[in-house]
Write a protein that holds these residues in place. Structure first.
Motif, mmCIF file in Angstrom:
data_model
loop_
_atom_site.group_PDB
_atom_site.id
_atom_site.type_symbol
_atom_site.label_atom_id
_atom_site.label_comp_id
_atom_site.label_asym_id
_atom_site.label_seq_id
_atom_site.Cartn_x
_atom_site.Cartn_y
_atom_site.Cartn_z
ATOM 1 N N UNK A 62 0.832 -1.194 0.000
ATOM 2 C CA UNK A 62 0.000 0.000 0.000
ATOM 3 C C UNK A 62 0.868 1.245 0.000
ATOM 4 N N UNK A 63 0.439 2.249 -0.771
ATOM 5 C CA UNK A 63 1.122 3.529 -0.793
ATOM 6 C C UNK A 63 1.791 3.787 -2.120
ATOM 7 N N UNK A 64 2.576 4.850 -2.171
ATOM 8 C CA UNK A 64 3.328 5.141 -3.382
ATOM 9 C C UNK A 64 4.273 3.989 -3.656
ATOM 10 N N UNK A 65 4.702 3.785 -4.914
ATOM 11 C CA UNK A 65 5.586 2.647 -5.189
ATOM 12 C C UNK A 65 6.827 2.608 -4.290
ATOM 13 N N UNK A 66 7.487 3.747 -4.090
ATOM 14 C CA UNK A 66 8.697 3.751 -3.272
ATOM 15 C C UNK A 66 8.375 3.427 -1.818
ATOM 16 N N UNK A 67 7.307 4.032 -1.278
ATOM 17 C CA UNK A 67 6.932 3.760 0.115
ATOM 18 C C UNK A 67 6.494 2.313 0.289
ATOM 19 N N UNK A 68 5.718 1.814 -0.675
ATOM 20 C CA UNK A 68 5.249 0.433 -0.594
ATOM 21 C C UNK A 68 6.419 -0.533 -0.667
ATOM 22 N N UNK A 69 7.408 -0.226 -1.512
ATOM 23 C CA UNK A 69 8.583 -1.098 -1.637
ATOM 24 C C UNK A 69 9.368 -1.133 -0.336
ATOM 25 N N UNK A 70 9.599 0.027 0.267
ATOM 26 C CA UNK A 70 10.329 0.070 1.541
ATOM 27 C C UNK A 70 9.581 -0.699 2.631
ATOM 28 N N UNK A 71 8.268 -0.480 2.696
ATOM 29 C CA UNK A 71 7.482 -1.160 3.726
ATOM 30 C C UNK A 71 7.522 -2.667 3.541
ATOM 31 N N UNK A 72 7.492 -3.123 2.295
ATOM 32 C CA UNK A 72 7.556 -4.566 2.029
ATOM 33 C C UNK A 72 8.886 -5.145 2.488
ATOM 34 N N UNK A 73 9.984 -4.465 2.182
ATOM 35 C CA UNK A 73 11.300 -4.958 2.600
ATOM 36 C C UNK A 73 11.414 -4.984 4.119
ATOM 37 N N UNK A 74 10.865 -3.949 4.771
ATOM 38 C CA UNK A 74 10.930 -3.899 6.229
ATOM 39 C C UNK A 74 10.086 -4.993 6.869
ATOM 40 N N UNK A 75 8.941 -5.276 6.259
ATOM 41 C CA UNK A 75 8.040 -6.277 6.825
ATOM 42 C C UNK A 75 8.571 -7.694 6.669
ATOM 43 N N UNK A 76 9.485 -7.892 5.754
ATOM 44 C CA UNK A 76 10.017 -9.231 5.506
ATOM 45 C C UNK A 76 11.544 -9.229 5.645
ATOM 46 N N UNK A 77 12.003 -8.610 6.735
ATOM 47 C CA UNK A 77 13.449 -8.503 6.952
ATOM 48 C C UNK A 77 14.108 -9.864 7.050
ATOM 49 N N UNK A 78 13.375 -10.864 7.589
ATOM 50 C CA UNK A 78 13.961 -12.188 7.705
ATOM 51 C C UNK A 78 14.114 -12.875 6.360
ATOM 52 N N UNK A 79 13.405 -12.396 5.353
ATOM 53 C CA UNK A 79 13.511 -12.965 4.002
ATOM 54 C C UNK A 79 14.613 -12.274 3.205
#
Length: 920
Positions: A62-79
C-alpha cells in the motif's frame, strides 16, 4: 570496427547459488516427467545474505511505489536481510500494463556502495497494488569505515599515478566523484575518480575509472571507460540540443552518405536559415558536424563556436551526406521510434532528454574509424577511404544509443561479465533495430552481423565487427584476463548470441520485450552472465510467457554455456588453491610446500569474503598440494596486510594502518603453522619498509626514508636486530632476493645522462658485495635495463631488457663470486620473456610471463598472458599450464611446482601445477 582498449562503449573491440525444492512422484504413479521450472523461486545472493532474486510473490503493498517497496522490505526482513534505511531511490520504470519497478541504491552509513542496487517490482493500483518479485545486489556485513584518512591531495595523486605512460600522466586530470564503498568482503572505502589522459598508443582521449582506497592509499580498482570530460570554462557547452525557443519545426531534404536524397525533419531559425534539429518528438534530436575536428575537442561537450549542422535553405548541401550528419539525424529518429513504439520509452533517459550526435570527427588529423557513446552523446568517426561515416550504419547508431539507454537503467559496469552484457545488449538492440526497420528476416545471413554496412568495399561478412551467430560459449570461448577490461567486448557475443537465439526462436517482438524488461527491471551494475539469464527468465514470466516459451529462453542460454556453475566446467589443468582473491596486483608467495596470499577476509577458499571483520585484507597460508584447510596468518587488527614472502616455515609481510589514528607501515613476521606469535620487525615514523625476503634465520628488506629521500637495505641475521647495509650515495636498491646465505638485488644509479642498473650479490657470511654485473651498452646503443633479480641454483638470475628495442628480454645468469655471466635464454628466442616480466625461480626451474600484442584477427585466449618454464641452467621453454585465460604473478615453490594468479574462470584464483604442461 577496430577495437580500442581504452573505450568501454565504443562499438569496436575495444556464481550465484540456486536454491530449489522438488518433489518426486511415487514410481508406480509417475506419468510423464514435468519439465523443471527454468527459474527457481529463490536465487541466493553471492557473498551476502540478501537473495539475488525472489519471484512468484503476490503480497499487498500500500502507498506510493517507493513507500510500498520500503514497507515490504521492512516487513520481511527475515527474508531479504535488507535495511530499508540504507536504501536511496535512484530511479523507477513503469510499463503500459501497470507494472512498476523501484530501483534503490545501497548506502553504507550514507556512502554509496558501488554497484549495489536492490529492486522491487509491483503491479496493480491502489488497494490492489502488490509486490510480485524482489532482487538485485545488496551487501550484508559491510563494516568498512566511512571517513577517509588519506589526504585528498594524496588520493588524487595516486589516481593520476595509475596512468603508466609518463607523458600522458603529466597532462592527465582527475575528476573527483566522492567516496564510495567497494563491496569486497567487509568493504573498502574508496575515493572514485575519472582520470582523463591521452592514449599513448593513439594520442586520442582516454578515460579510466579509478578507485583509490581512502584509508590505505593504494589503487583498489581501475578500469578503462569513455567518460566525457567535465564541461567547464566558456569554450564548452553541455552535450544537449539548443533550446527550442525561436526554432520552428520544418521539413527538408538532405543527401545521405551514399548520395541518396532523404527527407529530414529540421528546424527553422529566426533568421530564416535551417539547422539539423528534429523537433517532431518529445526528445529533440540535434546533429553537429565537427568539420574534421579532432575527437579530443568534444571530450567536455560541444565547442561553443560550433553550431548544429546548418543550411541557408531547407535543402541541405552535399556536406550533410559526406559528413554523416544526415544519417545520424535520420537514424537517431529511427532508434527513438523503436524504443518509443515498442516499449513506450521517451528517449535515451526515458524522460524526453535531448539526443545529441557529433559526426565527422578525426583523430590526429586522420580519418577516425570508430563510434562511441561518451555518457552524454554519440560521437561518430568520419570513416575514411575504406569506410562510410560510421553514423551511416543503422545498427551502429542503435548500438551506441542503446548504451545511453543502459546507462540510464541498469548502468552495467564496463568490466568483466557486466561489461560483456553491456556490450551484448547494445549489440542485440542495434541489430534488432536495423532488422526491424529494414524488414529483414531473422534468417537473413546479414541479420546477425553488426556494422556490416559501414564498408565502402568488401562483403558484409568481412566488414562486420561482430556477429551474434558465432556460437561462442562460456566453456569453450570465454576470455579471462585483464585485456579489454576483462573481456567486455571480447565476451559480448557469448551473451548477445543467447539473446539473438531467443529472438530467432520466439517471435521478435516478444524477445525484444523480454530483453528490454530484463535490462530495465532486473539487471544491476555488477551482475554476471547467470544473473543476466535469470533476469531474462524473470522478465519473460512477468510478460506472461508460457512454460514452454520460458524453457526456450533457458535453452538458448544453455546452448551458450550460461548456466549456474559454468565456471567450474571450464577445462583447467591447474589445481585451485583459493578462489576469487580479487587482488590481481598483489603477488602470492610460495616455498617449502606452502603458499601465502592476500585475500578478502575471511575465507578465500570458499570465495566468501565479508563477515564481521573490519580488516581491509588478510593473509592466508596453505599447502601447495591443496590438502588441508588454509589458515589466516595475519591478525585481525584493522590493518591492510599484503606483499608477503615465505621460505616455507615463516612468512614476512607489510601491514598498513588505515585509520585516522594509525598511518603506520610495519613489517611483520610469523610462523606458517600459526602456533607462534606475530612479531614486529620494523616500525618507524616517516619510513616505509618493502621488498621483504626471508630465508631461514635471515630477513632482508628495504626502507624508504621519506625525509632523507633515500632507500636503504636492512638485514636481520639469525634473529638479530636489522642493520643497514652500506650503499653508495644516489644508489637505489630493488628486487631483493635472499637464499642460502646470500642476498641480492638490482642496484641502479645515474651516471651522467645514463641510468645504470646492476644485479648485485652480497655474501652475508663475508659481509660484503661479491658480484656486481653492470649493464653496459654497446657503443652507440641505448643502455639495457636489468630487473627481476632471483637467487636460484647457486647463481643469480635476472632479465636484461634492451632499452627502446623490442618487447622481449634476455634471461641471464651470473656466478655469485662475479666470475662470469651466462645467457640462459636469448631475447631472440621463441617465447622469450616479456620485458620487465617478473621471474619465479627454484633451484630446478625458472618461470616467467609472456605477454602478447593484439593479434590481427582480434584477441583470443591463446594471446592472453601465459606462463612459461625452463630449467634454471637453460633449455627449451615449455608452457607451464594450458589454462586458457590470463596467467600472472608466478611464485616458485620447490622443484618445478609453481603457484600463480589465474583468470581463466572469469575471476582471480590462486592455482598450482607441479610441472610444466609442455605443448598446449
Amino acid at each position: 570496427m577496430p577495437r580500442r582498449s581504452r573505450t568501454s562503449h565504443a562499438l569496436g573491440i575495444g556464481a550465484t547459488a540456486v536454491v530449489a525444492l522438488a518433489l518426486a512422484a511415487p514410481p508406480a504413479l509417475a506419468g510423464p516427467a514435468a519439465a523443471p521450472d527454468p527459474l527457481p523461486a529463490l536465487v541466493a545472493g553471492q557473498d551476502t545474505a540478501a537473495p539475488q532474486l525472489v519471484t512468484g510473490l503476490s503480497e499487498p503493498a500500500v502507498g506510493s511505489p517507493a513507500d510500498a517497496a520500503r514497507a515490504h522490505l521492512a516487513a520481511h526482513a527475515d527474508r531479504y536481510h535488507v535495511d530499508p534505511g540504507e536504501l536511496a531511490e535512484v530511479g523507477s520504470e513503469s510499463t503500459a500494463d501497470g507494472r512498476r519497478t523501484v530501483r534503490f541504491e545501497q548506502r553504507h552509513d550514507g556512502v554509496p556502495v558501488f554497484g549495489a542496487q536492490y529492486l522491487v517490482h509491483l503491479t496493480g493500483e491502489g488497494a490492489g497494488q502488490r509486490v510480485e518479485s524482489v532482487g538485485g545486489k545488496y551487501f550484508t556485513g559491510l563494516t568498512a569505515p566511512t571517513t577517509a584518512t588519506v589526504p585528498a591531495a594524496t588520493l588524487r595523486e595516486l589516481a593520476l599515478g595509475s596512468v603508466q605512460d609518463p607523458k600522458a600522466r603529466a597532462a592527465a586530470t582527475a575528476e573527483d566523484h566522492g567516496l564510495v564503498v567497494l563491496p569486497d568482503g567487509a568493504g573498502r572505502l574508496a575515493q572514485r575518480f575519472t582520470v582523463h589522459a591521452a592514449d599513448p598508443a593513439t594520442g586520442g582521449p582516454a578515460a579510466r575509472e579509478v578507485f583509490v582506497d581512502a584509508t590505505v592509499g593504494v589503487v583498489a580498482l581501475a578500469y578503462d571507460t569513455r567518460a566525457p570530460l567535465p564541461a567547464g570554462g566558456t569554450d564548452q557547452r553541455a552535450a544537449a540540443a539548443p533550446a527550442a525557443d525561436g526554432l520552428e519545426p520544418a521539413t527538408g531534404t538532405a543527401p545521405d552518405a551514399r548520395g541518396n536524397s532523404a527527407k529530414v525533419n529540421i528546424a527553422r531559425l529566426p533568421d530564416g536559415s535551417y539547422q539539423l534539429t528534429d523537433l517532431t518528438r518529445p526528445a529533440a534530436i540535434t546533429t553537429y558536424d565537427a568539420g574534421g575536428r579532432d575527437e579530443m575537442d568534444f571530450g567536455g561537450g560541444i565547442p561553443a563556436d560550433l553550431p548544429p549542422a546548418h543550411s541557408p535553405g531547407p535543402d541541405f548541401p552535399a556536406s550533410a551526406g559526406t559528413s554523416g550528419a544526415t544519417d545520424a539525424s535520420v537514424n537517431a529518429g529511427i532508434v527513438y521510434d523503436f524504443y518509443h513504439d515498442r516499449f513506450g520509452r521517451n528517449g535515451l533517459d526515458g524522460k524526453g532528454g535531448a539526443i545529441t550526435s557529433v559526426v565527422n570527427v578525426t583523430q590526429d588529423g586522420a580519418p577516425y574509424a570508430n563510434a562511441y557513446w561518451d555518457g552524454k552523446k554519440m560521437v561518430y568517426g568520419s570513416g575514411g577511404p575504406n569506410y562510410y561515416p560510421f553514423s551511416a550504419a543503422l545498427d551502429i547508431a542503435g548500438h551506441e544509443m542503446t548504451h545511453g539507454v543502459i546507462s540510464n537503467t541498469a548502468d552495467l559496469a564496463g568490466m568483466g561479465q557486466a561489461g560483456a552484457m553491456n556490450e551484448g545488449i547494445a549489440d542485440y538492440f542495434g541489430n534488432a533495430i536495423e532488422v526491424t526497420a529494414r524488414g529483414m528476416s531473422m534468417n537473413d545471413p546479414a541479420a546477425a552481423l553488426l556494422g556490416e554496412s559501414k564498408c565502402r568495399t568488401g562483403t558484409p561478412q568481412a566488414c562486420a565487427d561482430r556477429r551474434m551467430d558465432d556460437h561462442r560459449t562460456t566453456v569453450d570461448d570465454y576470455l579471462g584476463g585483464t585485456v579489454d577490461n576483462g573481456g567486455q567486448h571480447l565476451n559480448a557475443t557469448i551473451f548477445s548470441g543467447a539473446l539473438w537465439d531467443v529472438r530467432r526462436t520466439l517471435d521478435p517482438l516478444t524477445a525484444d520485450r523480454v530483453v528490454y524488461r530484463a535490462l530495465t527491471a532486473y539487471l544491476t551494475p555488477l551482475d554476471d552472465f547467470v544473473a543476466g539469464r535469470n533476469a531474462a527468465l524473470a522478465a519473460g514470466r512477468d510478460l506472461g510467457l508460457s512454460h514452454a516459451q520460458l524453457r526456450t529462453v533457458a535453452a538458448a542460454f544453455d546452448a551458450h554455456g550460461i548456466k549456474p556453475g559454468w565456471e567450474s566446467r571450464i577445462g583447467m589443468d591447474s589445481r585451485t588453491l583459493a578462489r576469487n582473491l580479487s587482488y590481481s596486483m598483489a603477488p602470492p608467495a610460495a616455498g617449502g610446500g606452502h603458499w601465502v596470499a592476500m585475500a578478502p577476509a575471511p575465507d578465500p577458499v570458499k570465495g566468501t569474503g565479508g563477515g564481521n571483520s573490519s580488516t581491509t585484507t588478510a593473509l592466508y597460508t596453505g599447502s601447495t598440494t591443496g590438502r588441508g584447510t588454509p589458515v589466516r596468518l595475519s591478525p585481525d587488527d584493522g590493518r591492510y596486510h599484503s606483499w608477503p614472502a615465505t621460505d616455507g616455515t615463516n612468512a614476512v609481510w607489510k601491514a598498513i594502518g588505515n585509520t585516522a589514528q594509525d598511518h603506520s607501515r610495519e613489517l611483520l613476521t610469523a610462523p606458517l603453522s600459526g602456533a607462534g606469535p606475530v612479531r614486529s620487525l620494523f616500525l618507524a615514523p616517516g619510513q616505509e619498509p618493502g621488498n621483504a625476503q626471508i630465508s631461514g634465520g635471515d630477513i632482508a628488506f628495504t626502507v624508504n626514508d621519506f625525509a632523507a629521500g633515500r632507500t636503504g637495505i636492512r638485514l636481520s641475521h639469525d634473529g638479530a636486530p636489522a642493520v643497514e647495509l652500506p650503499l653508495a650515495a644516489g644508489h637505489h636498491p630493488d628486487d631483493l632476493t635472499l637464499k642460502d646465505g646470500y642476498l641480492a638485488w638490482t642496484e641502479s644509479w645515474q651516471d651522467g645522462q645514463q641510468r645504470v642498473t646492476a644485479p648485485t650479490v652480497y655474501s652475508i657470511a663475508a659481509g660484503k658485495v661479491t658480484a656486481q654485473y653492470t649493464a653496459h651498452a654497446a657503443p652507440g646503443a641505448a643502455a639495457s635495463t636489468a630487473s627481476s633479480a632471483r637467487l636460484a641454483g647457486g647463481r643469480l638470475l635476472w632479465l636484461d631488457t634492451p632499452n627502446g628495442a623490442g618487447t622481449r628480454s634476455s634471461l641471464r645468469s651470473g656466478a655469485l663470486d662475479g666470475s662470469g655471466v651466462n645467457e640462459v635464454l636469448s631475447a631472440d628466442s621463441p617465447n622469450a620473456p616479456t620485458r620487465y616480466s617478473n621471474l619465479a625461480a627454484s633451484d630446478q626451474a625458472v618461470t616467467y610471463r609472456v605477454d602478447s600484442t593484439k593479434p590481427a584477427g582480434g584477441w583470443t585466449n591463446a594471446a592472453l598472458p601465459k606462463l612459461w618454464q625452463l630449467p634454471t641452467g637453460g633449455g627449451t621453454p615449455q608452457r607451464l599450464s594450458c589454462d586458457r585465460g590470463g596467467q600472472d604473478q608466478p611464485a616458485a615453490d620447490q622443484g618445478t611446482r609453481v603457484v600463480w594468479l589465474d583468470s581463466t574462470p572469469g575471476r582471480t584464483d590462486l592455482v598450482v601445477r607441479d610441472r610444466a604442461a609442455g605443448t598446449c
